[in-house]
Design a protein around this motif. Structure first.
Motif, short mmCIF file in Angstrom:
data_model
loop_
_atom_site.label_atom_id
_atom_site.label_comp_id
_atom_site.label_asym_id
_atom_site.label_seq_id
_atom_site.Cartn_x
_atom_site.Cartn_y
_atom_site.Cartn_z
N SER A 14 34.04 39.29 42.75
CA SER A 14 35.45 38.93 42.69
C SER A 14 36.00 38.72 44.09
O SER A 14 35.58 39.37 45.05
CB SER A 14 36.25 39.99 41.93
OG SER A 14 36.24 41.22 42.63
N ASN A 16 39.68 36.93 46.35
CA ASN A 16 41.01 36.35 46.29
C ASN A 16 41.16 35.20 47.27
O ASN A 16 41.96 34.33 47.10
CB ASN A 16 42.08 37.40 46.57
CG ASN A 16 42.03 37.87 48.01
OD1 ASN A 16 40.96 38.17 48.52
ND2 ASN A 16 43.16 37.92 48.67
N TYR A 23 36.44 42.53 50.28
CA TYR A 23 35.36 41.61 49.93
C TYR A 23 34.31 41.57 51.04
O TYR A 23 33.11 41.70 50.78
CB TYR A 23 35.94 40.21 49.68
CG TYR A 23 34.91 39.14 49.44
CD1 TYR A 23 34.33 38.98 48.18
CD2 TYR A 23 34.53 38.27 50.46
CE1 TYR A 23 33.39 37.98 47.95
CE2 TYR A 23 33.59 37.28 50.23
CZ TYR A 23 33.03 37.14 48.98
OH TYR A 23 32.10 36.17 48.76
N ILE A 64 33.33 43.23 39.97
CA ILE A 64 34.78 43.23 40.19
C ILE A 64 35.13 44.32 41.19
O ILE A 64 34.87 45.51 40.96
CB ILE A 64 35.55 43.47 38.87
CG1 ILE A 64 35.22 42.38 37.84
CG2 ILE A 64 37.06 43.56 39.14
CD1 ILE A 64 35.70 40.99 38.19
N THR A 66 37.70 46.46 42.26
CA THR A 66 38.96 46.85 41.63
C THR A 66 40.08 47.11 42.62
O THR A 66 41.25 47.14 42.22
CB THR A 66 38.78 48.07 40.70
OG1 THR A 66 38.30 49.17 41.45
CG2 THR A 66 37.82 47.74 39.57
N TYR A 69 42.55 44.38 42.41
CA TYR A 69 43.24 44.20 41.12
C TYR A 69 44.76 44.33 41.24
O TYR A 69 45.49 43.51 40.69
CB TYR A 69 42.68 45.21 40.12
CG TYR A 69 43.12 44.99 38.70
CD1 TYR A 69 42.74 43.85 38.01
CD2 TYR A 69 43.89 45.93 38.04
CE1 TYR A 69 43.12 43.65 36.70
CE2 TYR A 69 44.27 45.75 36.72
CZ TYR A 69 43.89 44.61 36.05
OH TYR A 69 44.26 44.41 34.76
N ILE A 76 42.21 38.26 39.23
CA ILE A 76 41.11 39.12 38.77
C ILE A 76 41.02 39.08 37.25
O ILE A 76 39.91 39.01 36.68
CB ILE A 76 41.26 40.57 39.30
CG1 ILE A 76 41.28 40.60 40.83
CG2 ILE A 76 40.15 41.47 38.74
CD1 ILE A 76 40.06 40.02 41.51
N GLN A 79 39.21 35.99 36.28
CA GLN A 79 37.77 36.12 36.52
C GLN A 79 37.12 36.97 35.43
O GLN A 79 36.04 36.62 34.93
CB GLN A 79 37.54 36.72 37.92
CG GLN A 79 37.98 35.80 39.03
CD GLN A 79 37.98 36.45 40.40
OE1 GLN A 79 37.75 37.65 40.55
NE2 GLN A 79 38.26 35.66 41.43
#
Length: 130
Positions: A14, A16, A23, A64, A66, A69, A76, A79
Motif C-alpha cells: 500500500s 499514498n 512506505y 497494507i 496500517t 490508513y 487504502i 486498495q
C-alpha cells in the motif's frame, strides 16, 4: 541458498504517493531481508482505481501499511476493496511502535504483523503458500 533457487514474491505494498516515510522504511526492511527476493507492483502516485487494479492484479499478496490508513483512509480502502475483489491475501503491518490496527481492516486480513523483518517475511511466505 543459491540465488537462482530463490522464489520471487510478487507484492503490492500500500502507498499514498512518492516519498512517504512509512512506505520507504518498509521497503528498506524488505531490501535488508536475507534470502528474500520480491517485487513490489505498487506504483506510488498512481492512485486511480484502474491504476490500482492494474498494480494489484500481478501481485500474489497485498501488504497494507496500517499507519497510512488514518491519513489516507479512502485510498487504502480502495486498495483493500480491489484486493478483495481479486481474492488476494491481505496482510497488515501494524503502525510502527503500536500494537493495534484498525478493527475493520483486521476483520478482513489474513494476518497481522509488526515491523520485525523476519516476521514480515515469514507472514508473506505463509500467506502465499497456504
Amino acid at each position: 541458498m543459491f540465488e537462482e533457487d530463490l522464489k520471487v514474491y510478487h507484492l503490492f505494498i500500500s502507498h499514498n504517493g512518492e516519498g512517504d516515510e512509512e512506505y520507504l522504511t518498509f521497503i528498506q526492511r524488505l531490501i535488508e531481508a536475507p534470502d528474500f527476493e520480491w517485487e513490489d507492483h505498487g506504483l506510488p502516485g498512481e492512485n486511480r482505481p484502474q491504476e490500482i487494479r492494474t498494480q494489484i492484479e500481478p501481485a500474489e499478496i497485498v501488504v497494507i501499511l496500517t499507519g497510512l490508513y488514518s491519513r489516507h483512509h479512502d485510498l487504502i480502502q480502495a486498495q483493500v476493496k480491489i484486493a478483495q475483489e481479486l481474492e488476494n491475501p491481505i496482510i497488515l503491518i501494524r503502525p510502527y511502535g503500536m500494537e493495534e490496527v484498525p478493527g475493520d481492516l483486521e476483520e478482513i486480513a489474513d494476518g497481522v504483523v509488526g515491523w520485525n523483518r523476519v516476521c514480515i517475511v515469514e507472514m508473506i511466505q505463509e500467506s502465499i503458500n497456504e
